[in-house]
Structure formats: C-alpha cells, structure tokens
Design a protein around this motif. Structure first.
Motif, PDB file in Angstrom:
ATOM      1  N   LEU A  56       0.766  -1.092   0.018  1.00  0.00           N
ATOM      2  CA  LEU A  56       0.143  -0.229   0.032  1.00  0.00           C
ATOM      3  C   LEU A  56       0.901   1.292  -0.030  1.00  0.00           C
ATOM      4  N   THR A  57       0.360   2.269  -0.730  1.00  0.00           N
ATOM      5  CA  THR A  57       1.070   3.680  -0.685  1.00  0.00           C
ATOM      6  C   THR A  57       0.798   4.048   0.736  1.00  0.00           C
ATOM      7  N   PRO A  58       1.541   4.971   1.055  1.00  0.00           N
ATOM      8  CA  PRO A  58       1.234   5.767   2.562  1.00  0.00           C
ATOM      9  C   PRO A  58      -0.136   6.511   2.460  1.00  0.00           C
ATOM     10  N   GLU A  59      -0.610   7.080   1.465  1.00  0.00           N
ATOM     11  CA  GLU A  59      -2.038   7.725   1.578  1.00  0.00           C
ATOM     12  C   GLU A  59      -2.997   6.416   1.923  1.00  0.00           C
ATOM     13  N   ALA A  60      -3.104   5.314   1.086  1.00  0.00           N
ATOM     14  CA  ALA A  60      -3.807   4.263   1.267  1.00  0.00           C
ATOM     15  C   ALA A  60      -3.801   3.764   2.584  1.00  0.00           C
ATOM     16  N   ARG A  61      -2.185   3.567   3.410  1.00  0.00           N
ATOM     17  CA  ARG A  61      -2.236   3.063   4.483  1.00  0.00           C
ATOM     18  C   ARG A  61      -3.058   3.981   5.695  1.00  0.00           C
ATOM     19  N   GLU A  62      -2.970   5.226   5.278  1.00  0.00           N
ATOM     20  CA  GLU A  62      -3.640   6.437   6.313  1.00  0.00           C
ATOM     21  C   GLU A  62      -5.184   6.379   6.012  1.00  0.00           C
ATOM     22  N   ARG A  63      -5.643   5.978   4.911  1.00  0.00           N
ATOM     23  CA  ARG A  63      -7.307   5.719   4.788  1.00  0.00           C
ATOM     24  C   ARG A  63      -7.470   4.478   5.531  1.00  0.00           C
ATOM     25  N   LEU A  64      -6.728   3.455   5.396  1.00  0.00           N
ATOM     26  CA  LEU A  64      -7.077   2.241   5.895  1.00  0.00           C
ATOM     27  C   LEU A  64      -7.120   2.571   7.600  1.00  0.00           C
ATOM     28  N   THR A  65      -6.147   3.195   8.141  1.00  0.00           N
ATOM     29  CA  THR A  65      -6.087   3.358   9.459  1.00  0.00           C
ATOM     30  C   THR A  65      -7.289   4.339   9.912  1.00  0.00           C
ATOM     31  N   ASN A  66      -7.588   5.259   9.318  1.00  0.00           N
ATOM     32  CA  ASN A  66      -8.687   6.117   9.753  1.00  0.00           C
ATOM     33  C   ASN A  66      -9.848   5.238   9.519  1.00  0.00           C
ATOM     34  N   LEU A  67     -10.118   4.415   8.607  1.00  0.00           N
ATOM     35  CA  LEU A  67     -11.404   3.704   8.467  1.00  0.00           C
ATOM     36  C   LEU A  67     -11.469   2.595   9.483  1.00  0.00           C
ATOM     37  N   ARG A  68     -10.235   2.118  10.017  1.00  0.00           N
ATOM     38  CA  ARG A  68     -10.109   1.028  11.254  1.00  0.00           C
ATOM     39  C   ARG A  68     -10.886   1.770  12.391  1.00  0.00           C
ATOM     40  N   MET A  69     -10.917   2.782  12.753  1.00  0.00           N
ATOM     41  CA  MET A  69     -11.571   3.369  13.842  1.00  0.00           C
ATOM     42  C   MET A  69     -12.992   3.070  13.799  1.00  0.00           C
ATOM     43  N   SER A  70     -13.823   3.245  12.627  1.00  0.00           N
ATOM     44  CA  SER A  70     -15.093   3.230  12.490  1.00  0.00           C
ATOM     45  C   SER A  70     -15.548   1.496  12.024  1.00  0.00           C
ATOM     46  N   ARG A  71     -14.690   1.128  11.087  1.00  0.00           N
ATOM     47  CA  ARG A  71     -15.421  -0.153  10.555  1.00  0.00           C
ATOM     48  C   ARG A  71     -14.071  -1.203  10.539  1.00  0.00           C
ATOM     49  N   LYS A  72     -13.867  -1.671  11.708  1.00  0.00           N
ATOM     50  CA  LYS A  72     -12.450  -2.650  12.179  1.00  0.00           C
ATOM     51  C   LYS A  72     -12.860  -4.020  11.311  1.00  0.00           C
ATOM     52  N   GLU A  73     -14.096  -4.338  11.164  1.00  0.00           N
ATOM     53  CA  GLU A  73     -14.143  -5.913  10.656  1.00  0.00           C
ATOM     54  C   GLU A  73     -13.893  -5.457   9.337  1.00  0.00           C
ATOM     55  N   LEU A  74     -14.319  -4.463   8.763  1.00  0.00           N
ATOM     56  CA  LEU A  74     -14.443  -4.394   7.296  1.00  0.00           C
ATOM     57  C   LEU A  74     -12.730  -4.365   6.895  1.00  0.00           C
ATOM     58  N   VAL A  75     -12.048  -3.358   7.654  1.00  0.00           N
ATOM     59  CA  VAL A  75     -10.613  -3.329   7.237  1.00  0.00           C
ATOM     60  C   VAL A  75      -9.915  -4.711   7.472  1.00  0.00           C
ATOM     61  N   GLU A  76     -10.083  -5.326   8.557  1.00  0.00           N
ATOM     62  CA  GLU A  76      -9.756  -6.577   8.645  1.00  0.00           C
ATOM     63  C   GLU A  76      -9.858  -7.638   7.593  1.00  0.00           C
ATOM     64  N   GLN A  77     -10.932  -7.604   7.167  1.00  0.00           N
ATOM     65  CA  GLN A  77     -11.260  -8.523   5.964  1.00  0.00           C
ATOM     66  C   GLN A  77     -10.526  -8.040   4.604  1.00  0.00           C
ATOM     67  N   LEU A  78     -10.587  -6.710   4.406  1.00  0.00           N
ATOM     68  CA  LEU A  78      -9.651  -5.995   3.162  1.00  0.00           C
ATOM     69  C   LEU A  78      -8.325  -6.507   3.364  1.00  0.00           C
ATOM     70  N   GLU A  79      -7.828  -6.333   4.609  1.00  0.00           N
ATOM     71  CA  GLU A  79      -6.394  -6.465   4.737  1.00  0.00           C
ATOM     72  C   GLU A  79      -5.896  -8.135   4.459  1.00  0.00           C
ATOM     73  N   SER A  80      -6.935  -8.924   5.039  1.00  0.00           N
ATOM     74  CA  SER A  80      -6.571 -10.444   4.718  1.00  0.00           C
ATOM     75  C   SER A  80      -6.620 -10.682   3.234  1.00  0.00           C
ATOM     76  N   GLN A  81      -7.639 -10.113   2.471  1.00  0.00           N
ATOM     77  CA  GLN A  81      -7.657 -10.298   1.143  1.00  0.00           C
ATOM     78  C   GLN A  81      -6.655  -9.875   0.514  1.00  0.00           C
ATOM     79  N   LEU A  82      -5.933  -8.569   0.838  1.00  0.00           N
ATOM     80  CA  LEU A  82      -4.894  -7.904   0.182  1.00  0.00           C
ATOM     81  C   LEU A  82      -3.675  -8.974   0.261  1.00  0.00           C
ATOM     82  N   ILE A  83      -3.399  -9.337   1.648  1.00  0.00           N
ATOM     83  CA  ILE A  83      -2.266 -10.151   2.102  1.00  0.00           C
ATOM     84  C   ILE A  83      -2.443 -11.535   1.249  1.00  0.00           C
ATOM     85  N   MET A  84      -3.524 -12.112   1.010  1.00  0.00           N
ATOM     86  CA  MET A  84      -3.886 -13.248   0.053  1.00  0.00           C
ATOM     87  C   MET A  84      -3.485 -12.947  -1.111  1.00  0.00           C
ATOM     88  N   LEU A  85      -3.770 -11.898  -1.743  1.00  0.00           N
ATOM     89  CA  LEU A  85      -3.193 -11.619  -3.267  1.00  0.00           C
ATOM     90  C   LEU A  85      -1.648 -11.435  -3.498  1.00  0.00           C
TER      91      LEU A  85
END
Length: 119
Positions: A56-85
């Motif tokens: 991830l680029t720094p901007e994308a990581r920042e967006r993910l960090t901000n989103l983690r505060m409100s939608r933790k499950e969604l972020v974890e799901q997205l991270e696991s998919q990105l790691i698998m890819l």
C-alpha cells in the motif's frame, strides 16, 4: 489434647501451603502460555503491517488506519484479502488511494433503495 490440636493445625497448615504452591505453579504455567500467545500474536501483527507497507502507498495506509476506527471488521477483511493476493503474486503494483477506494466500494454491501408503492 493440646498436642493433638497443634498436630492437626500443623498438618492443615502444611496441606494449605502445598495447595498454594501447586496453584502458583499452575498459575505460572498459564501466565507463561498467555505471554507466549501474546508474543506470537504481536509477531504476526508486525509481519502483517510490514507486508501492508509493501503493498500500500502511504495515502492508502492512512485511509485504512482512519477507516479502522469506525469499521474494524471491514478493514480486517480487506487486509486479509490483500495479503492473500500479495502472497499469491496476483498484485502487479502497489495499491494507491484510488484503487483502495474502489476496493472498499466493491466490498460494501449493496444498499437497497426503498420503494414506496401507492395504492
């Protein structure tokens, strides 16, 4: 009579001390197992964050960090998919903020528009 009473007290005291020592040994083993589990979990989290820095680029990581505060499950799901890819080699380039937005929109459940029927 007094000697018998003291003997009973000594036996009971020895028994209680033995039970306490056994409990401390068991508690120590449980605590050690918990610490090992916590350490393993911290290592996995560090590896995950290192991999996310690579894909991830720094901007994308920042967006993910901000989103983690409100939608933790969604972020974890997205991270696991990105790691698998990334591990399967299906990511050709780093994911920037725009690509991340597109992925998030795709992951969002479709909202149904309410329909009002007049009779």
């Amino acid at each position: 009579m007094t000697d018998d009473l003291e003997e009973i007290r000594r036996r009971r005291l020895a028994q209680m001390q033995q039970q306490q020592a056994t409990q401390q040994q068991m508690g120590g083993a449980d605590m050690q197992a918990a610490m090992q589990q916590e350490q393993a979990q911290a290592e996995m989290e560090a590896k995950k964050q290192a991999l996310m820095r690579q894909i991830l680029t720094p901007e994308a990581r920042e967006r993910l960090t901000n989103l983690r505060m409100s939608r933790k499950e969604l972020v974890e799901q997205l991270e696991s998919q990105l790691i698998m890819l990334a591990q399967s080699g299906r990511l050709q380039s780093m994911i920037d903020d725009e690509k991340l937005k597109q992925l998030l929109v795709q992951m969002q459940p479709k909202k149904r528009e309410p329909t009002i029927k007049r009779m």
